[in-house]
Structures are given as structure tokens and as C-alpha cells.
Design a protein around this motif. Structure first.
Motif, mmCIF file in Angstrom:
data_model
loop_
_atom_site.group_PDB
_atom_site.id
_atom_site.type_symbol
_atom_site.label_atom_id
_atom_site.label_comp_id
_atom_site.label_asym_id
_atom_site.label_seq_id
_atom_site.Cartn_x
_atom_site.Cartn_y
_atom_site.Cartn_z
ATOM 1 N N LYS A 6 0.841 -1.209 0.000
ATOM 2 C CA LYS A 6 0.000 0.000 0.000
ATOM 3 C C LYS A 6 0.873 1.255 0.000
ATOM 4 N N GLU A 7 1.920 1.253 0.831
ATOM 5 C CA GLU A 7 2.822 2.403 0.871
ATOM 6 C C GLU A 7 3.526 2.579 -0.472
ATOM 7 N N ALA A 8 3.939 1.483 -1.075
ATOM 8 C CA ALA A 8 4.627 1.555 -2.365
ATOM 9 C C ALA A 8 3.717 2.150 -3.432
ATOM 10 N N GLN A 9 2.440 1.764 -3.418
ATOM 11 C CA GLN A 9 1.482 2.295 -4.396
ATOM 12 C C GLN A 9 1.315 3.797 -4.235
ATOM 13 N N GLN A 10 1.423 4.283 -3.014
ATOM 14 C CA GLN A 10 1.294 5.721 -2.772
ATOM 15 C C GLN A 10 2.627 6.446 -2.958
ATOM 16 N N PHE A 11 3.703 5.790 -2.543
ATOM 17 C CA PHE A 11 5.026 6.412 -2.550
ATOM 18 C C PHE A 11 5.557 6.679 -3.958
ATOM 19 N N TRP A 12 5.569 5.654 -4.826
ATOM 20 C CA TRP A 12 6.257 5.782 -6.105
ATOM 21 C C TRP A 12 5.687 6.851 -7.026
ATOM 22 N N PRO A 13 4.372 7.025 -7.125
ATOM 23 C CA PRO A 13 3.892 8.134 -7.971
ATOM 24 C C PRO A 13 4.345 9.508 -7.459
ATOM 25 N N ILE A 14 4.337 9.683 -6.144
ATOM 26 C CA ILE A 14 4.782 10.960 -5.558
ATOM 27 C C ILE A 14 6.270 11.156 -5.827
ATOM 28 N N TYR A 15 7.043 10.122 -5.552
ATOM 29 C CA TYR A 15 8.493 10.205 -5.708
ATOM 30 C C TYR A 15 8.889 10.398 -7.173
ATOM 31 N N ASN A 16 8.245 9.662 -8.061
ATOM 32 C CA ASN A 16 8.561 9.783 -9.489
ATOM 33 C C ASN A 16 8.216 11.167 -10.024
ATOM 34 N N ALA A 17 7.109 11.736 -9.574
ATOM 35 C CA ALA A 17 6.746 13.097 -9.997
ATOM 36 C C ALA A 17 7.804 14.088 -9.513
ATOM 37 N N HIS A 18 8.268 13.892 -8.284
ATOM 38 C CA HIS A 18 9.322 14.753 -7.738
ATOM 39 C C HIS A 18 10.597 14.624 -8.568
ATOM 40 N N GLU A 19 10.993 13.406 -8.867
ATOM 41 C CA GLU A 19 12.205 13.173 -9.651
ATOM 42 C C GLU A 19 12.102 13.830 -11.025
ATOM 43 N N LYS A 20 10.927 13.753 -11.631
ATOM 44 C CA LYS A 20 10.712 14.371 -12.946
ATOM 45 C C LYS A 20 10.858 15.895 -12.851
ATOM 46 N N ILE B 92 16.052 28.771 -9.943
ATOM 47 C CA ILE B 92 16.038 27.317 -10.111
ATOM 48 C C ILE B 92 16.346 26.626 -8.788
ATOM 49 N N GLU B 93 17.325 27.132 -8.048
ATOM 50 C CA GLU B 93 17.652 26.543 -6.746
ATOM 51 C C GLU B 93 16.467 26.656 -5.785
ATOM 52 N N ASP B 94 15.766 27.774 -5.841
ATOM 53 C CA ASP B 94 14.577 27.959 -5.003
ATOM 54 C C ASP B 94 13.482 26.960 -5.382
ATOM 55 N N GLN B 95 13.291 26.756 -6.669
ATOM 56 C CA GLN B 95 12.295 25.786 -7.127
ATOM 57 C C GLN B 95 12.656 24.360 -6.697
ATOM 58 N N LYS B 96 13.953 24.022 -6.739
ATOM 59 C CA LYS B 96 14.391 22.702 -6.275
ATOM 60 C C LYS B 96 14.087 22.525 -4.795
ATOM 61 N N SER B 97 14.372 23.561 -4.024
ATOM 62 C CA SER B 97 14.114 23.515 -2.586
ATOM 63 C C SER B 97 12.620 23.354 -2.300
ATOM 64 N N LYS B 98 11.800 24.086 -3.033
ATOM 65 C CA LYS B 98 10.348 23.981 -2.853
ATOM 66 C C LYS B 98 9.849 22.593 -3.264
ATOM 67 N N ALA B 99 10.419 22.038 -4.313
ATOM 68 C CA ALA B 99 10.026 20.695 -4.753
ATOM 69 C C ALA B 99 10.386 19.669 -3.685
ATOM 70 N N ARG B 100 11.551 19.811 -3.075
ATOM 71 C CA ARG B 100 11.974 18.882 -2.023
ATOM 72 C C ARG B 100 11.057 18.992 -0.809
ATOM 73 N N LYS B 101 10.723 20.215 -0.455
ATOM 74 C CA LYS B 101 9.812 20.436 0.674
ATOM 75 C C LYS B 101 8.450 19.813 0.381
ATOM 76 N N VAL C 26 12.548 17.602 -10.555
ATOM 77 C CA VAL C 26 13.944 17.937 -10.266
ATOM 78 C C VAL C 26 14.805 17.770 -11.520
ATOM 79 N N GLU C 27 14.562 16.733 -12.291
ATOM 80 C CA GLU C 27 15.335 16.533 -13.527
ATOM 81 C C GLU C 27 15.103 17.690 -14.494
ATOM 82 N N SER C 28 13.872 18.158 -14.584
ATOM 83 C CA SER C 28 13.565 19.299 -15.442
ATOM 84 C C SER C 28 14.306 20.554 -14.962
#
Length: 151
Positions: free
Chosen positions: A44-58, A99-108, A60-62
Motif C-alpha cells: 500500500k505504501e509503495a502504491q502511494q510512494f512511487w507516484p509521488i516520488y517519481n513526480a518529484h524526480e521528474k 532554479i535553486e529555489d524551485q528545487k528547494s520547494k520541490a523537495r519540501k 527535479v530533472e527538469s
């Protein structure tokens, strides 16, 4: 039992990706397997975790791509930073800071979103797992470079 099956599926996916794709995909697959193992996610945690984490990674990569673009345009400027006026240098710095501010906000945002789906301890485990993974990756890159340099 479900956790073991989930981990097995991820490991096979990681090795399948390893065999089929380039270094970036292999690193990503190993990172997924590493984080999954370290967080010990329920299904259940994995089903919730990975979409959130993958969106964050996307996201940050951008942002990293935008940062690289700024650095590239700075390198292409006349004589790099020395060829810029102070106002132009200020514009580059403002773009960089944005960009650094946006990265920080994305991490938060990532941490806040994950706190809604899993325990605080698991969120802290994620932070540690990412740090440990990055250290291991850097060590492997150094080893690889040393081997290539000695050949």
C-alpha cells in the motif's frame, strides 16, 4: 510475504532495465531497488510512494536541465563570466537562484506529501537512503575512472 514479492519484482525490473538500456536507466533501476529495500515499504505504501516520488524526480530533472542550459549559455557567452556586464551576470545569478529555489520547494513538497502517506521515520529513511545511494554512486564512478585511467 508481500514485501518480498514486491522486492523481487522490482529487482527483476531493475535487472531487465540494466540489460536493455543505458547507464542512466540502469542507475535509476538500481536506485529504485535500493530505496525499496531501505524503506521496507508495504504494498500500500509503495502504491502511494512511487507516484509521488517519481513526480518529484521528474520535476527535479527538469530543473537540473534548466540549470545546465543556463551554465551552457554562460559558457557560450563572450569569455564566460568575464565577458558579461555586471547586469548580465546578475541576470544569470537570478536565474540560477530561481532554479535553486524551485528545487528547494520541490523537495519540501515531496517531504510534506510523503508525510501524508507514510511514517516520519520512513521519510527520514528515504533521505538517508538517497544520501547513501549517491555516496555509493560517486564511489563507483571514482573506481571506474581510476580503472580507465590505469588502462
Amino acid at each position: 510475504m508481500k514485501n518480498i514479492l514486491l522486492l523481487i519484482c522490482i529487482v527483476f525490473t531493475a535487472f531487465g532495465t540494466y540489460a536493455q538500456n543505458g547507464p542512466k536507466e540502469r542507475i535509476k533501476a538500481f536506485k529504485i531497488a535500493y530505496i525499496t529495500e531501505k524503506l521496507d515499504l508495504t504494498s500500500k505504501e509503495a502504491q502511494q510512494f512511487w507516484p509521488i516520488y517519481n513526480a518529484h524526480e521528474k520535476t527535479v530533472e527538469s530543473l537540473k536541465k534548466q540549470g545546465r542550459s543556463i551554465v551552457k549559455s554562460l559558457k557560450n557567452a563572450n569569455n564566460g563570466p568575464d565577458g558579461l556586464s555586471d547586469a548580465q551576470a546578475g541576470d544569470f545569478l537570478n536565474q540560477y537562484l530561481d532554479i535553486e529555489d524551485q528545487k528547494s520547494k520541490a523537495r519540501k513538497k515531496l517531504i510534506i506529501d510523503l508525510k501524508k502517506t507514510m511514517s516520519n521515520k520512513k521519510v527520514l529513511r528515504l533521505i538517508k537512503a538517497e544520501s547513501d545511494f549517491n555516496k555509493r554512486l560517486l564511489e563507483r564512478v571514482k573506481q571506474w575512472r581510476n580503472k580507465r585511467g590505469n588502462n
